[in-house]
Design an enzyme around this catalytic site. Structure first.
Site, PDB file in Angstrom:
ATOM      1  N   GLU A  72       6.458  30.429  34.073  1.00  0.00           N
ATOM      2  CA  GLU A  72       6.618  29.388  35.090  1.00  0.00           C
ATOM      3  C   GLU A  72       6.366  27.979  34.545  1.00  0.00           C
ATOM      4  O   GLU A  72       7.087  27.037  34.860  1.00  0.00           O
ATOM      5  CB  GLU A  72       5.633  29.675  36.222  1.00  0.00           C
ATOM      6  CG  GLU A  72       6.272  29.568  37.571  1.00  0.00           C
ATOM      7  CD  GLU A  72       5.377  30.190  38.623  1.00  0.00           C
ATOM      8  OE1 GLU A  72       4.618  29.438  39.231  1.00  0.00           O
ATOM      9  OE2 GLU A  72       5.411  31.436  38.769  1.00  0.00           O
ATOM     10  N   MET A 129      -8.888 -34.140  32.424  1.00  0.00           N
ATOM     11  CA  MET A 129      -9.095 -34.561  31.037  1.00  0.00           C
ATOM     12  C   MET A 129     -10.418 -35.314  30.883  1.00  0.00           C
ATOM     13  O   MET A 129     -10.500 -36.325  30.181  1.00  0.00           O
ATOM     14  CB  MET A 129      -7.917 -35.443  30.569  1.00  0.00           C
ATOM     15  CG  MET A 129      -6.633 -34.640  30.440  1.00  0.00           C
ATOM     16  SD  MET A 129      -5.167 -35.621  30.109  1.00  0.00           S
ATOM     17  CE  MET A 129      -4.640 -36.049  31.756  1.00  0.00           C
ATOM     18  N   LYS A 133       0.860 -30.414  23.405  1.00  0.00           N
ATOM     19  CA  LYS A 133       0.291 -31.705  23.038  1.00  0.00           C
ATOM     20  C   LYS A 133      -1.200 -31.567  23.232  1.00  0.00           C
ATOM     21  O   LYS A 133      -1.647 -31.050  24.232  1.00  0.00           O
ATOM     22  CB  LYS A 133       0.816 -32.798  23.973  1.00  0.00           C
ATOM     23  CG  LYS A 133       2.227 -33.191  23.664  1.00  0.00           C
ATOM     24  CD  LYS A 133       2.650 -34.326  24.534  1.00  0.00           C
ATOM     25  CE  LYS A 133       2.853 -33.870  25.962  1.00  0.00           C
ATOM     26  NZ  LYS A 133       3.147 -34.929  26.893  1.00  0.00           N
ATOM     27  N   GLY A 136      -0.747 -25.938  35.698  1.00  0.00           N
ATOM     28  CA  GLY A 136      -1.023 -26.509  37.015  1.00  0.00           C
ATOM     29  C   GLY A 136       0.264 -26.845  37.742  1.00  0.00           C
ATOM     30  O   GLY A 136       1.182 -26.038  37.821  1.00  0.00           O
ATOM     31  N   ASP A 137       0.321 -28.068  38.257  1.00  0.00           N
ATOM     32  CA  ASP A 137       1.544 -28.550  38.892  1.00  0.00           C
ATOM     33  C   ASP A 137       2.278 -29.440  37.889  1.00  0.00           C
ATOM     34  O   ASP A 137       1.646 -30.256  37.207  1.00  0.00           O
ATOM     35  CB  ASP A 137       1.200 -29.355  40.151  1.00  0.00           C
ATOM     36  CG  ASP A 137       2.462 -29.846  40.838  1.00  0.00           C
ATOM     37  OD1 ASP A 137       3.002 -29.103  41.670  1.00  0.00           O
ATOM     38  OD2 ASP A 137       2.931 -30.959  40.507  1.00  0.00           O
ATOM     39  N   ASP A 156       3.600 -25.706  27.591  1.00  0.00           N
ATOM     40  CA  ASP A 156       2.475 -26.503  27.102  1.00  0.00           C
ATOM     41  C   ASP A 156       1.387 -25.614  26.546  1.00  0.00           C
ATOM     42  O   ASP A 156       1.272 -24.450  26.916  1.00  0.00           O
ATOM     43  CB  ASP A 156       1.881 -27.313  28.253  1.00  0.00           C
ATOM     44  CG  ASP A 156       2.738 -28.515  28.591  1.00  0.00           C
ATOM     45  OD1 ASP A 156       3.601 -28.853  27.771  1.00  0.00           O
ATOM     46  OD2 ASP A 156       2.541 -29.090  29.674  1.00  0.00           O
ATOM     47  N   PRO A 160      -3.165 -22.672  37.138  1.00  0.00           N
ATOM     48  CA  PRO A 160      -4.280 -22.825  36.202  1.00  0.00           C
ATOM     49  C   PRO A 160      -4.409 -21.698  35.175  1.00  0.00           C
ATOM     50  O   PRO A 160      -5.091 -21.860  34.171  1.00  0.00           O
ATOM     51  CB  PRO A 160      -5.498 -22.861  37.122  1.00  0.00           C
ATOM     52  CG  PRO A 160      -5.080 -22.105  38.338  1.00  0.00           C
ATOM     53  CD  PRO A 160      -3.610 -22.362  38.505  1.00  0.00           C
TER      54      PRO A 160
HETATM   55  N1  SAH Z   1      -0.444 -30.518  35.338  1.00  0.00           N
HETATM   56  C1  SAH Z   1      -1.804 -30.059  35.194  1.00  0.00           C
HETATM   57  C2  SAH Z   1      -2.684 -31.086  34.545  1.00  0.00           C
HETATM   58  C3  SAH Z   1      -2.334 -31.390  33.125  1.00  0.00           C
HETATM   59  S1  SAH Z   1      -3.445 -32.517  32.378  1.00  0.00           S
HETATM   60  C4  SAH Z   1      -2.345 -29.627  36.549  1.00  0.00           C
HETATM   61  O1  SAH Z   1      -1.722 -29.862  37.564  1.00  0.00           O
HETATM   62  O2  SAH Z   1      -3.430 -28.996  36.585  1.00  0.00           O
HETATM   63  C5  SAH Z   1      -4.563 -31.420  31.560  1.00  0.00           C
HETATM   64  C6  SAH Z   1      -5.843 -31.304  32.312  1.00  0.00           C
HETATM   65  O3  SAH Z   1      -5.691 -30.382  33.372  1.00  0.00           O
HETATM   66  C7  SAH Z   1      -6.990 -30.727  31.505  1.00  0.00           C
HETATM   67  O4  SAH Z   1      -7.603 -31.693  30.696  1.00  0.00           O
HETATM   68  C8  SAH Z   1      -7.898 -30.253  32.600  1.00  0.00           C
HETATM   69  O5  SAH Z   1      -8.590 -31.314  33.186  1.00  0.00           O
HETATM   70  C9  SAH Z   1      -6.908 -29.724  33.604  1.00  0.00           C
HETATM   71  N2  SAH Z   1      -6.678 -28.277  33.475  1.00  0.00           N
HETATM   72  C10 SAH Z   1      -5.518 -27.655  33.186  1.00  0.00           C
HETATM   73  N3  SAH Z   1      -5.690 -26.306  33.218  1.00  0.00           N
HETATM   74  C11 SAH Z   1      -6.981 -26.081  33.531  1.00  0.00           C
HETATM   75  C12 SAH Z   1      -7.762 -24.904  33.725  1.00  0.00           C
HETATM   76  N4  SAH Z   1      -7.270 -23.681  33.606  1.00  0.00           N
HETATM   77  N5  SAH Z   1      -9.067 -25.066  34.019  1.00  0.00           N
HETATM   78  C13 SAH Z   1      -9.607 -26.295  34.176  1.00  0.00           C
HETATM   79  N6  SAH Z   1      -8.900 -27.418  34.016  1.00  0.00           N
HETATM   80  C14 SAH Z   1      -7.600 -27.324  33.706  1.00  0.00           C
END
Ligand code: SAH
Length: 474
Positions: free
Chosen positions: A22, A387, A274, A306-307, A252, A229
């Site tokens: 089986e 930053m 960068k 992020g954005d 990035d 993030p």
């Molecule tokens: N476009 C991104 C910001 C880019 S500038 C946004 O909307 O979040 C880069 C900065 O974003 C970093 O120096 C830090 O201050 C912040 N950042 C990006 N990723 C992060 C993370 N995972 N945790 C904490 N800070 C973050």
């Protein structure tokens, strides 16, 4: 992952199965789906096995398996009902001959395992749980069975037959995907319903002709996509889809590798990172790279942490795209400030405390950035500082000089939604010192004027990232 999934070509290959009862019959049902040359060894054969032998679907040898039977086989199965000794002997034979062996229901004795299978030949979905939970595998199988239409196999076969024609007429990349997506997203199914299997080839040919006649489809485009993030679950659905469709992804340095995993395997991934100090890629080069790939007809995703529109020099990129006449769209993402507040479980605005919120950068083109310090120090506004790690001492000094209270709350969140996420709950008076002590290196967001919800209330709600190491350094 201990077991690596692969699809083994069994066409005309010998597969030896020890056992004809089986247990063997259950495995044979799967093996008979293949074009393998199947040999079964065992006296006491189950009647279905005998039936398959009579139909010449396999060869039944009514004796125990021997070394010569194993040599030259692609795979060997030990499926001797309740006879672990015989299975162990089979495993030894197979190992000696260097052939992969599976002992049914014996994970440790096996060199490979057979997954649960959803069969829409030529589409096969294999589900493995490393032997941990067969029940789970069966549930997933049932779910996938309902997801995949029964006609999928027919559609896929017609697609396979038409593939060479498509490859001869459409360049690799977006156009081919546009073509096949339309087919698999419903057009093929509708053609099948209307004209049956025989009509599929004509449908495919017509669709290709129409696509070829429409030249503007060949132009590339760019999506500026917010990667959030870090945690891929914090991506929007649209970001996910766009990322999955992209031919080229320019990302990035801060984009989390887990997000990049969502790109297609064939996509070209290019880091255009960068760093805050010393640029490895010049903005002009990034713009040129985007334009170049889009002009090649590719779908480019410009992926930003992020954005994309927050401190990301997106205007320069959009100007370049507009200048080059390349269509583009923006897909927003969760910016770090918002994610930082979620981690600290603090509202970014509150009646009677702050009715405004500022997103500020601690750096601009000239170095440390100057701001309206008096307002920022007043405690009547809150600021999310991007930053700001290297500039922490400068920020602290400026705010104190402009009347900031030493006990003004500052919340620092580093590596938000990543496995190494950390938070420092501090005050303006101790900011730089506490960040130094905690060894904060960034990326981090400093929430000035906002205190994290107290640790006493912790555990009441889920935070946004998995590990939560709150280095409360006050
Ligand atoms: N476009 C991104 C910001 C880019 S500038 C946004 O909307 O979040 C880069 C900065 O974003 C970093 O120096 C830090 O201050 C912040 N950042 C990006 N990723 C992060 C993370 N995972 N945790 C904490 N800070 C973050």
């Amino acid at each position: 992952m201990r077991h690596f999934p692969i699809f083994v070509d069994l066409h005309g290959q010998r597969v030896a199965v020890s056992g004809a009862g089986e247990t063997a019959a259950a495995k044979l049902r799967l093996l008979l789906k293949t074009q393998a040359d199947i040999h079964v060894y065992g006296d006491d054969a189950h009647e279905v096995v005998r039936g398959w032998a009579n139909d010449a679907r396999l060869t039944l040898h009514e004796r125990a398996i021997a070394a010569d039977d194993v040599a030259g086989a692609r795979l060997v199965y030990g499926a001797n009902d309740d006879d672990p000794h015989e299975d162990a002997r089979v495993a030894d034979l197979a190992r000696a001959a260097g052939v992969l062996v599976n002992l049914v229901d014996n994970l440790d004795g096996s060199q490979f395992i057979t997954p649960a299978i959803v069969d829409r030949d030529p589409v096969t979905v294999a589900i493995g749980t490393e032997g941990a939970a067969p029940v789970l595998a069966r549930r997933i199988k049932a779910q996938i069975e309902t997801m995949l239409p029964a006609t999928l196999g027919v559609l896929a076969q017609a697609a396979a037959a038409f593939r060479d024609t498509v490859e001869a007429h459409l360049p690799m990349g977006r156009l081919r995907r546009v073509f096949w997506s339309a087919y698999f997203d419903g057009n093929g199914e509708r053609a099948l319903e209307k004209d049956g299997e025989a009509g599929l080839a004509a449908h495919l040919k017509g669709a290709l002709d129409r696509l070829l006649a429409n030249d503007n489809e060949t132009s590339g485009r760019v999506d500026l996509v917010g990667a959030g993030p870090g945690d891929p679950e914090l991506l929007t659905l649209k970001a996910r889809t766009r990322l999955h469709e992209a031919d080229v992804v320019l990302y990035d340095r801060l984009v989390d590798p887990r997000v990049l995993e969502l790109a297609r395997r064939e996509a070209v991934l290019i880091e255009v990172g960068k760093t805050a100090f010393g640029e490895s890629w010049k903005q002009d080069d990034i713009n040129a790279e985007m334009v170049r790939h889009a002009r090649d007809g590719h779908h480019v995703v410009r992926l930003k942490s992020g954005d994309p529109l927050v401190f990301g020099r997106a205007d320069e990129e959009m100007d370049a795209l507009e200048g080059a006449g390349i269509p583009f769209a923006v897909v927003p993402g969760i910016t770090s400030a918002v994610a930082a507040a979620a981690q600290a479980r603090v509202s970014l605005t509150r009646r009677g405390r702050n009715s405004e919120l500022r997103f500020i950068t601690a750096h601009d083109a000239k170095g440390f950035a100057e701001h309206e310090w008096r307002t920022l120090a007043s405690g009547r506004t809150a600021a999310a500082v991007y930053m700001g790690v290297k500039a922490a001492r400068f920020l602290q000094g400026r705010l104190l000089i402009h009347g900031g209270a030493r006990d003004l709350a500052v919340t620092v969140v580093e590596n938000i939604s990543r496995t190494d996420e950390r938070r420092v709950d501090t005050t303006l008076g101790r900011l730089a010192e506490d960040m130094d002590d905690a060894g904060i290196r960034g990326p981090a967001i400093l929430l000035v004027g906002l205190a994290a919800r107290s640790t006493a209330a912790r555990g009441m709600t889920e935070s946004i990232a998995t590990p939560r190491i709150a280095a409360s350094a006050s």
